[in-house]
Design a protein around this motif. Structure first.
Motif, PDB file in Angstrom:
ATOM      1  N   ASP A 183      14.710  47.784   2.539  1.00  0.00           N
ATOM      2  CA  ASP A 183      14.928  49.132   3.092  1.00  0.00           C
ATOM      3  C   ASP A 183      16.139  49.178   4.016  1.00  0.00           C
ATOM      4  O   ASP A 183      16.204  50.006   4.923  1.00  0.00           O
ATOM      5  CB  ASP A 183      13.689  49.605   3.846  1.00  0.00           C
ATOM      6  CG  ASP A 183      13.352  48.723   5.045  1.00  0.00           C
ATOM      7  OD1 ASP A 183      13.792  47.559   5.091  1.00  0.00           O
ATOM      8  OD2 ASP A 183      12.632  49.205   5.951  1.00  0.00           O
ATOM      9  N   GLU A 184      17.115  48.307   3.774  1.00  0.00           N
ATOM     10  CA  GLU A 184      18.307  48.334   4.623  1.00  0.00           C
ATOM     11  C   GLU A 184      18.988  49.691   4.496  1.00  0.00           C
ATOM     12  O   GLU A 184      19.077  50.262   3.412  1.00  0.00           O
ATOM     13  CB  GLU A 184      19.271  47.195   4.250  1.00  0.00           C
ATOM     14  CG  GLU A 184      19.975  47.331   2.927  1.00  0.00           C
ATOM     15  CD  GLU A 184      19.150  46.870   1.731  1.00  0.00           C
ATOM     16  OE1 GLU A 184      19.743  46.754   0.639  1.00  0.00           O
ATOM     17  OE2 GLU A 184      17.934  46.650   1.847  1.00  0.00           O
ATOM     18  N   ARG A 185      19.437  50.218   5.643  1.00  0.00           N
ATOM     19  CA  ARG A 185      20.073  51.543   5.640  1.00  0.00           C
ATOM     20  C   ARG A 185      20.828  51.761   6.941  1.00  0.00           C
ATOM     21  O   ARG A 185      20.620  51.024   7.915  1.00  0.00           O
ATOM     22  CB  ARG A 185      19.035  52.650   5.440  1.00  0.00           C
ATOM     23  CG  ARG A 185      18.355  53.239   6.681  1.00  0.00           C
ATOM     24  CD  ARG A 185      17.177  52.516   7.248  1.00  0.00           C
ATOM     25  NE  ARG A 185      16.062  52.327   6.366  1.00  0.00           N
ATOM     26  CZ  ARG A 185      14.965  53.102   6.385  1.00  0.00           C
ATOM     27  NH1 ARG A 185      14.889  54.126   7.205  1.00  0.00           N
ATOM     28  NH2 ARG A 185      13.942  52.794   5.606  1.00  0.00           N
ATOM     29  N   ILE A 194      17.051  47.349   9.244  1.00  0.00           N
ATOM     30  CA  ILE A 194      16.231  46.752   8.190  1.00  0.00           C
ATOM     31  C   ILE A 194      14.915  46.335   8.828  1.00  0.00           C
ATOM     32  O   ILE A 194      14.888  45.825   9.949  1.00  0.00           O
ATOM     33  CB  ILE A 194      16.947  45.565   7.500  1.00  0.00           C
ATOM     34  CG1 ILE A 194      16.122  45.048   6.306  1.00  0.00           C
ATOM     35  CG2 ILE A 194      17.259  44.447   8.490  1.00  0.00           C
ATOM     36  CD1 ILE A 194      16.867  44.032   5.437  1.00  0.00           C
ATOM     37  N   THR A 195      13.804  46.541   8.130  1.00  0.00           N
ATOM     38  CA  THR A 195      12.493  46.277   8.712  1.00  0.00           C
ATOM     39  C   THR A 195      12.235  44.795   8.922  1.00  0.00           C
ATOM     40  O   THR A 195      11.666  44.405   9.945  1.00  0.00           O
ATOM     41  CB  THR A 195      11.382  46.893   7.831  1.00  0.00           C
ATOM     42  OG1 THR A 195      11.545  48.320   7.831  1.00  0.00           O
ATOM     43  CG2 THR A 195      10.003  46.561   8.373  1.00  0.00           C
ATOM     44  N   GLY A 237      18.649  37.104   5.375  1.00  0.00           N
ATOM     45  CA  GLY A 237      19.050  37.874   6.545  1.00  0.00           C
ATOM     46  C   GLY A 237      19.759  39.143   6.126  1.00  0.00           C
ATOM     47  O   GLY A 237      19.512  39.690   5.049  1.00  0.00           O
ATOM     48  N   ALA A 238      20.678  39.600   6.980  1.00  0.00           N
ATOM     49  CA  ALA A 238      21.423  40.826   6.698  1.00  0.00           C
ATOM     50  C   ALA A 238      22.727  40.819   7.477  1.00  0.00           C
ATOM     51  O   ALA A 238      22.834  40.183   8.531  1.00  0.00           O
ATOM     52  CB  ALA A 238      20.603  42.067   7.063  1.00  0.00           C
ATOM     53  N   GLU A 252      23.922  45.073   4.545  1.00  0.00           N
ATOM     54  CA  GLU A 252      23.773  44.359   3.282  1.00  0.00           C
ATOM     55  C   GLU A 252      22.820  43.184   3.460  1.00  0.00           C
ATOM     56  O   GLU A 252      22.993  42.370   4.371  1.00  0.00           O
ATOM     57  CB  GLU A 252      25.132  43.848   2.793  1.00  0.00           C
ATOM     58  CG  GLU A 252      25.081  43.123   1.456  1.00  0.00           C
ATOM     59  CD  GLU A 252      26.442  42.634   1.000  1.00  0.00           C
ATOM     60  OE1 GLU A 252      26.504  41.950  -0.040  1.00  0.00           O
ATOM     61  OE2 GLU A 252      27.447  42.930   1.685  1.00  0.00           O
ATOM     62  N   ARG A 253      21.815  43.123   2.582  1.00  0.00           N
ATOM     63  CA  ARG A 253      20.900  41.981   2.636  1.00  0.00           C
ATOM     64  C   ARG A 253      21.589  40.703   2.184  1.00  0.00           C
ATOM     65  O   ARG A 253      22.498  40.732   1.360  1.00  0.00           O
ATOM     66  CB  ARG A 253      19.693  42.235   1.733  1.00  0.00           C
ATOM     67  CG  ARG A 253      18.575  43.025   2.381  1.00  0.00           C
ATOM     68  CD  ARG A 253      17.444  43.249   1.394  1.00  0.00           C
ATOM     69  NE  ARG A 253      17.809  44.234   0.378  1.00  0.00           N
ATOM     70  CZ  ARG A 253      17.393  44.206  -0.876  1.00  0.00           C
ATOM     71  NH1 ARG A 253      16.610  43.231  -1.304  1.00  0.00           N
ATOM     72  NH2 ARG A 253      17.746  45.155  -1.707  1.00  0.00           N
ATOM     73  N   VAL A 254      21.113  39.569   2.728  1.00  0.00           N
ATOM     74  CA  VAL A 254      21.596  38.247   2.353  1.00  0.00           C
ATOM     75  C   VAL A 254      20.403  37.420   1.898  1.00  0.00           C
ATOM     76  O   VAL A 254      19.351  37.413   2.557  1.00  0.00           O
ATOM     77  CB  VAL A 254      22.291  37.551   3.538  1.00  0.00           C
ATOM     78  CG1 VAL A 254      22.579  36.092   3.225  1.00  0.00           C
ATOM     79  CG2 VAL A 254      23.564  38.289   3.930  1.00  0.00           C
TER      80      VAL A 254
END
Length: 261
Positions: A183-185, A194-195, A237-238, A252-254
């Protein structure tokens, strides 16, 4: 600038994966500053040598959570090192500190705040919403970018914090549940969110624990002390991209795999 945030490092396997991949991830993403949650490096807590390992791997700041004091050997280390943070809303007599202002890229000043949630947690920290208000007010004019880690169990509490701080800080991310969320935003007023970042450790596991041990616990069987699962790992991570003025423009997710040889 780009801020790279890494989820809970689990056990020696997680430390190995971090050492193998963190600097590569930092290079590939163009990250300028790295924050790593290290509270599970010793399973329950972190030892001073493991905190040093995380810094050696490339972290600029290490954060902790509900297992901050799981290993008592970390207590003097927390008092002596300002770049490792325990949750700010723990009891005021707790060792260490819960926030710090750090040198960022191009002379910027980064305020990093570590908070812990209260929903379904087994102790009573101070209200994290009121705590973060106090920290932001006390540091007005002293920082350029504010970043908040929220180590919490309930997704609702994390989401509420993300919206509560929208437009007031540059990024809010969750840790603790060890499962990366999709849910990254960027929230409406410009805060990246991100949660949960997920974890850094063995992915064929239950939150880093040996699968058979976790199943036995849920069955109601008697189990020995949890052990970190063997096998291949991942670093998760992100990355938050933040423009001049403090607004986040992308998240952006990692997730990078580390094959155990």
């Amino acid at each position: 600038m780009k801020i790279l945030t890494i989820g809970d490092v689990v056990g020696e396997a997680g430390l190995d994966a971090l050492h193998a991949l963190l600097r590569r991830i930092k290079r590939d993403t163009g990250a300028d500053f790295v924050i790593v949650n290290g509270e599970n490096a010793a399973g329950n807590g972190v030892l001073p040598r493991q905190a040093e390992d995380i810094f050696d791997a490339g972290a600029d700041v290490v954060t902790l959570g509900n297992h901050a004091f799981g290993k008592q050997q970390i207590v003097p280390y927390l008092d002596e090192h300002s770049d490792i943070l325990r949750p700010a809303n723990l009891a005021p007599q707790s060792p260490g500190q819960g926030w710090g202002i750090f040198d960022g890229p191009q002379g910027s000043r980064l305020l990093v705040i570590d908070l812990i949630g209260r929903c379904d947690m087994k102790y009573g920290p101070d209200n994290p919403f009121l705590c973060v208000d106090r920290i932001l007010k006390e540091n007005e004019g002293r920082y350029d970018v504010a970043l908040v880690e929220f180590h919490a169990n309930a997704t609702s509490e994390k989401l509420a914090m993300g919206y509560y701080l929208d437009g007031r800080v540059s990024a809010v991310w969750g840790t603790h549940t060890h499962v990366q969320t999709a849910d990254e935003r960027v929230n409406p007023k410009g805060t990246g969110y991100i949660t949960d970042l997920g974890m850094t450790g063995p992915y064929h596991s239950v939150l880093g624990v040996r699968i058979e041990q976790s199943i036995a616990m849920f069955r109601g069987d008697l189990t020995e002390y949890f052990k970190t699962a063997p096998g291949d790992c991942a670093v998760s991570g992100a990355v938050f991209e933040i423009e001049r003025g403090g607004k986040c423009v992308s998240v952006e997710r990692v997730w990078k795999e580390y094959k155990v040889r």
